[in-house]
Structures are given as C-alpha cells and as structure tokens.
Design a protein around this motif. Structure first.
Motif, PDB file in Angstrom:
ATOM      1  N   LYS A  80      66.529  35.671  27.000  1.00  0.00           N
ATOM      2  CA  LYS A  80      64.983  35.575  26.889  1.00  0.00           C
ATOM      3  C   LYS A  80      64.055  36.545  26.392  1.00  0.00           C
TER       4      LYS A  80
ATOM      5  N   GLN B 183      48.792  26.855  31.604  1.00  0.00           N
ATOM      6  CA  GLN B 183      49.545  25.629  32.020  1.00  0.00           C
ATOM      7  C   GLN B 183      49.295  24.642  31.218  1.00  0.00           C
TER       8      GLN B 183
ATOM      9  N   LEU C 170      50.746  24.459  28.127  1.00  0.00           N
ATOM     10  CA  LEU C 170      52.279  24.408  28.013  1.00  0.00           C
ATOM     11  C   LEU C 170      52.617  23.003  28.328  1.00  0.00           C
ATOM     12  N   THR C 171      51.869  22.213  29.015  1.00  0.00           N
ATOM     13  CA  THR C 171      51.944  20.631  29.144  1.00  0.00           C
ATOM     14  C   THR C 171      51.998  20.099  27.922  1.00  0.00           C
TER      15      THR C 171
ATOM     16  N   LEU D 239      56.507  22.307  26.880  1.00  0.00           N
ATOM     17  CA  LEU D 239      57.344  23.467  27.135  1.00  0.00           C
ATOM     18  C   LEU D 239      57.332  23.936  28.596  1.00  0.00           C
ATOM     19  N   SER D 240      58.368  24.617  28.974  1.00  0.00           N
ATOM     20  CA  SER D 240      58.278  25.280  30.363  1.00  0.00           C
ATOM     21  C   SER D 240      58.145  26.788  30.186  1.00  0.00           C
ATOM     22  N   PRO D 241      57.519  27.511  31.079  1.00  0.00           N
ATOM     23  CA  PRO D 241      57.451  28.989  31.127  1.00  0.00           C
ATOM     24  C   PRO D 241      58.572  29.617  30.371  1.00  0.00           C
ATOM     25  N   ALA D 242      59.667  29.279  30.910  1.00  0.00           N
ATOM     26  CA  ALA D 242      60.864  29.872  30.547  1.00  0.00           C
ATOM     27  C   ALA D 242      61.288  29.585  29.088  1.00  0.00           C
ATOM     28  N   GLN D 243      60.638  28.701  28.479  1.00  0.00           N
ATOM     29  CA  GLN D 243      60.897  28.788  26.810  1.00  0.00           C
ATOM     30  C   GLN D 243      59.959  29.650  26.135  1.00  0.00           C
TER      31      GLN D 243
ATOM     32  N   SER E 141      54.228  33.780  36.318  1.00  0.00           N
ATOM     33  CA  SER E 141      54.655  32.807  35.096  1.00  0.00           C
ATOM     34  C   SER E 141      56.203  33.324  34.819  1.00  0.00           C
TER      35      SER E 141
END
Lengths: 341, 341
Positions: free
Chosen positions: A8, B66, B69-70, B74-78, B101
């Motif tokens: 990551k 947020q 991302l929505t 995608l998620s924050p981890a991506q 985040s």
C-alpha cells in the motif's frame, strides 16, 4: 509503469534517482555539536545578517540552495522543480527564499518530516521523467519556532524534560538520473498516526508510533528486512521518542539494536549542550542527512540507510482546542552502492 | 521516460491520468450562489456539527473525501496517496481530516493554489506508476480564515473594496489510469512571482502576474495556444486581479477574450452577495472545479480547460515585517475528450 508500487505505501524505483549534490547550513549551537565537521557552513550570527528570525530562516534556505547548486555545478535555470517547506505559518521561510530563484516550486507542509517528504517527491519527479533535476529542501530556526509554537524568547519559559531543541539549520539536495551512487532506491509514504498524546512538549512520544508504523510497512511492502540496512534513522524523535520506538519495535518482533538511531540525539551533545531530549525541527534531519549521513554513504561507512522523517502535525490552535498530536513519518531508502532493494 | 518534460515548467503526460470521481461540499452562502446546483452537498450549519471553525473545516474535508470515495466506488484502503493542504497554520484542516483515513499522505502548502498543486502531484504520482489511485484535496472556511489572517469575526472590521471573501468549501478528486475522460493532459509548475504589492487586502493584484506568467509559460513550453482551450480559468483572482490579468495578457500579445474567467467571480453573485472583489480561499477553486467545471467537461460544454490555481504566499507575520506578497500559480490542463496536448 516506471516506478513500481509495492503493497500500500511503498514505491521501489526501477531507475533510482541519484543525489548529485547536497548542502547544509547551520547556526552557532549546531556548529559546536558532535557533527560540526560535516556541515558546509556554520554561521556565528544566528540572524544570518537579517532583521528578523523569520528572515534569517529564509536566508538559510537561500544559502543552502545556492551551496547545493554550486556543488552540483548547476544554475537555478536548470532545476525543473523544487519541493520545499518549513515550520513557519504559511511556510514563509521557504516562499521568501525561493522567491528570487525563478525555480518552479511545489510547497510542502510535513512539519519535521519535510526533508523526507521533499526528497520522496523530488525522487518521484525525476524517476517519472517529470524533471531532469529536482531539488528538495527545508529549514528550521530555533528562535522563529520558539516564538511561534511556544513562548517569546524574552519570556524565559522553563522547558520540560521531554522538550526538544529546534535546530537552526537548512539542508538542500539536488537529484538527477545519472546512474551514480548515492541513489534513492525507494520511498514509503506515511499514514497519519495519532495515539492520543496531548502533551505538545512531548512530540517524540507522539511521533514514535508513526515512525514504527512506516518502517514496518516498509519491510512488509518491500520484502526487505532490518538486515538490508546499516542504519534506520528517525528525524527527530529525541531520546524519549527513540526509547519508545525501540520498545514498540521489540513488541512487534523487530530487534534493531544499534541500527536504530535518531538525528535529534546525534546533532547535539546531550550531556553538554542543555537540549533536554535532543534536537528537532525540519532543519535537524535535513542537516544531519545533508551533512553527516550522505558523507558517510560516500565514504562507505554506511551502504544502505532508511532515512525516516517524522513530523508532529499539531498547531498551537489545535492544542488549545484540546486536540491530540497527529504524526506522520515518511521513509526514504538511500543506498551508497548498486544492488539491494 | 514516462512523462515528458517540455521547456522549463511544463510536463505533458504520455498516458494522461483520468479523473475517476470528484466531490464538493460547501457552506450556506456558497449554496445560495449561482453555482448552487453543481455542489454535492450544501450545509446550512457552517460549523458542520463541530465545536470550532477549524474543526468544521476538517469535517468538510472528511465529507469531501468520503463523498469522492463513494462516487468512485473505492475504499480508503485502495487509495495509495492523498495530496492535500489548506490555509490554516500547520495545515490542521487537512491533518485532522486525514488522520482517521489510514491513507498515505503528503501534506502541501500552496495557499489558494492548493487544488491545482495537489492535482498536479496526484497526476504525476499516477502517471509515474507510483500510485494506482491518488487523491487531491483542499478546503477553506470563511470563519477560520478571517480570524487567522485578518480579524476576529466579533470585531466586525470593515472590508476594503479589493478584499475577497474566503469560500467555505472543500473539494476532492480521485485519479487513476483508466483511459476514460476527463483526463489530466499536463501541468505547468509555477515560479514564485513578487512584483512588490504590499497590501494584504489586495491579493488579486499580487497573484495576477503569477497567473499570467504561468499561462504564458504553458503556451511557450507546450506549443499550444489559447485556441486549444475553451476556458483559461484562474482560482482565485477576483474582479480586481482578473482585470489586471486581462490587461497583462493583452500587453503580452494574448487576446483571451471570453475564454478568461475566474473561479472567485463565478461562485458568488457579486451584485447580491456582498463579497466585494469575489471569492477566494483554497476551497473556492476546489469546489468550482469539483462542482461546476468537471460537470461541464462531462456534458461537453467545455472540451479543454486550463485550470490555474493561484496562491498568495504571505502570512500575517511577513506582512507585519513589511514584506510584499509573493504569489504562485500552477496550471493543470484538463480535457473532456481524446486528442489535444
């Protein structure tokens, strides 16, 4: 793809940028410390001929950039981008230093992680082909930082034992693609960590978890291990934060031993120079890197180091509003030889 | 080389990154202006449910990220990297928003040029292969900016006719390499310009020369001309700075006519909303881009725009010390179609 993303947080450069030149400018106190022989210039006048501490800080950056350009045998017109920032509100130490240079400029704010942040972004700019030459730079000044973050010097406030002493100094590095060591092998970008420390005079404790998190992420992402490095150095945790970090590493199963060091504990003589937990400020890790560390990579005392800039992202306002101290740490893998990472 | 460097200041991307998603969050006053239909969220509560203006600003960035991302699914981890900053001392609007985040983070300080700066660096990160997904974000808040830069709101100070009104808003963009418009075609990195303006309430005049210099450098470096763009938009000069810029362009032989616009003059109704010379603040160009402009690129009203973030790099301290106002402008070429640049 030019660079290669690992996990990551980590980038491994396929064509590692080279450090063409570097320079360090420090004040009087830093010039009396254990690393004094490694700095390019030591100034007895901590106002650097200027009328305010803030202008003195700008002047240090001007001098550091000029010195790095001279050592690189380059003119400002040849530098495609400079990445730089400092601790002052609105980063005026940097803006006023770069104003006269005509170098395209990206301003950064990473608190004391700025040397690692600027070096990371300059390395990406060069490896991505976006700049033939890119510069990375930062500074801090004891007097401008004290009056902005703590108390006016005239107040004579007493410092707590965990407090660190802001280094008066500036460091600058110029990168290029030239296939000569020292190289920037890769970088690990930090996440913001906040474990709830609310004492703004104990920044080492606030930054230690960010340092440990970034270093472990670096190992996990890259597949490297402590044995691939001669030195894993934080900038700047001070004695309190370094001890905490060492403990956190042990708990996570990493025994780093003598490889674990901190710029803030190296720049001053902690017994003699009355700096409490050690040095801090953007300029601390900048001048330890651009003075001592890169010299030791050149002379092969170190072959591979992981240079980790740690920044406490607080402000007096956030502290007054009861907030804890978020911190970030960026790691830069620097190698004095071919191979590795 | 992945990216291609043109002239001194410009990068043309060989594989232009795509804007996957964008989001804009604004306050009440912005939600009453001419662009109200283009924002994702308009909040009547300008404290955004928080206990201070600074925390409100952080909350806006949290919401903008947020929302982006929505919309990106995608998620924050991506997200591999987020580039962000704001106007507050030590950029606390940003740090406290990104804290939770876990996204690797590079902090920026570019004053009101931050949206263009963060977008430039995120585009380089994606095109260089350093990030699969990179985010660019910024914010400003009228009340947090007023009390930091000018006077406490309670003081009721009178505003000069050249003063601009800091926008309460935050914008976020997520980039990736996916071969779909809108694309980031290239960027031109600004140099710091300072023509000696010392009136901190006339930032438009201080920033106009930087805007003109960067745009002309963009044309010279890239071989493009005004005819290659439907819109050349500054963010944010206000009416005073825009008129000055228009004049400076004419003197340099560029007749931009209706193509020349300014985010600060578009976001408010200058007749009705009592904002004097127009809007300003990092959030102004951010929400005009992430609201109106990108929507108009999608619907093909515009095909190619040059989005130019302009920042005045002053601080209250530098003003008090008699310094003039340095400024910087970064230009980002955004295209809604294939071809061009």
């Amino acid at each position: 793809m030019q660079g290669k993303h690992l996990g990551k947080q980590t980038v491994r450069f396929n064509f590692p940028p080279s450090i063409r030149a570097y320079a360090s400018i420090v004040g009087k106190k830093e010039g009396e410390g254990p690393l004094k022989d490694y700095f390019d210039e030591i100034h007895e006048d901590t106002k650097f001929g200027q009328s305010s501490w803030e202008k003195a800080e700008s002047q240090m950056q001007t001098l550091a950039l000029q010195k790095a350009l001279t050592k690189a045998a380059l003119s400002p017109a040849q530098i495609h981008m400079v990445f730089a920032g400092d601790l002052l509100n609105q980063c005026i130490g940097t803006s006023f230093a770069i104003r006269g240079s005509e170098i395209p400029f990206y301003g950064l704010y990473g608190a004391c992680s700025t040397m690692a942040e600027s070096l990371s972004l300059a390395a990406m700019a060069v490896e991505g082909g976006f700049a033939d030459y890119a510069a990375a730079m930062t500074s801090s000044h004891f007097a401008s930082a004290e009056r902005q973050y703590r108390f006016p010097l005239e107040y004579g406030g007493q410092r707590t034992p965990t407090a660190q002493w802001t280094v008066t100094g500036s460091g600058a590095i110029i990168l290029e693609q030239n296939n000569q060591p020292p190289y920037i092998r890769g970088v690990t970008t930090g996440k913001i960590m906040d474990l709830g420390i609310t004492d703004a005079n104990n920044m080492g404790a606030a930054m230690a978890p960010a340092f440990v998190d970034t270093v472990i992420s670096h190992f996990q992402d890259s597949g490297l291990s402590p044995s691939d490095y001669d030195l894993i150095i934080s900038g700047d945790l001070g004695t309190v934060g370094l001890e905490l970090a060492s403990d956190l590493f042990r708990r996570e199963g990493y025994a780093l031993g003598d490889k674990l060091k901190d710029c803030g504990t190296m720049i001053f003589d902690l017994e003699q120079q009355d700096v409490h937990a050690g040095g801090s400020g953007c300029g601390c890790s900048a001048v330890v890197l651009c003075g001592y560390l890169l010299e030791k990579l050149k002379t092969k005392k170190y072959r591979n180091i992981l240079f980790c800039g740690t920044g406490a992202l607080l402000s007096p306002v956030s502290t007054q509003q009861g907030e804890s101290v978020p911190a970030v740490c960026h790691a830069v893998a620097i190698s004095g030889e071919s191979g590795c990472m």
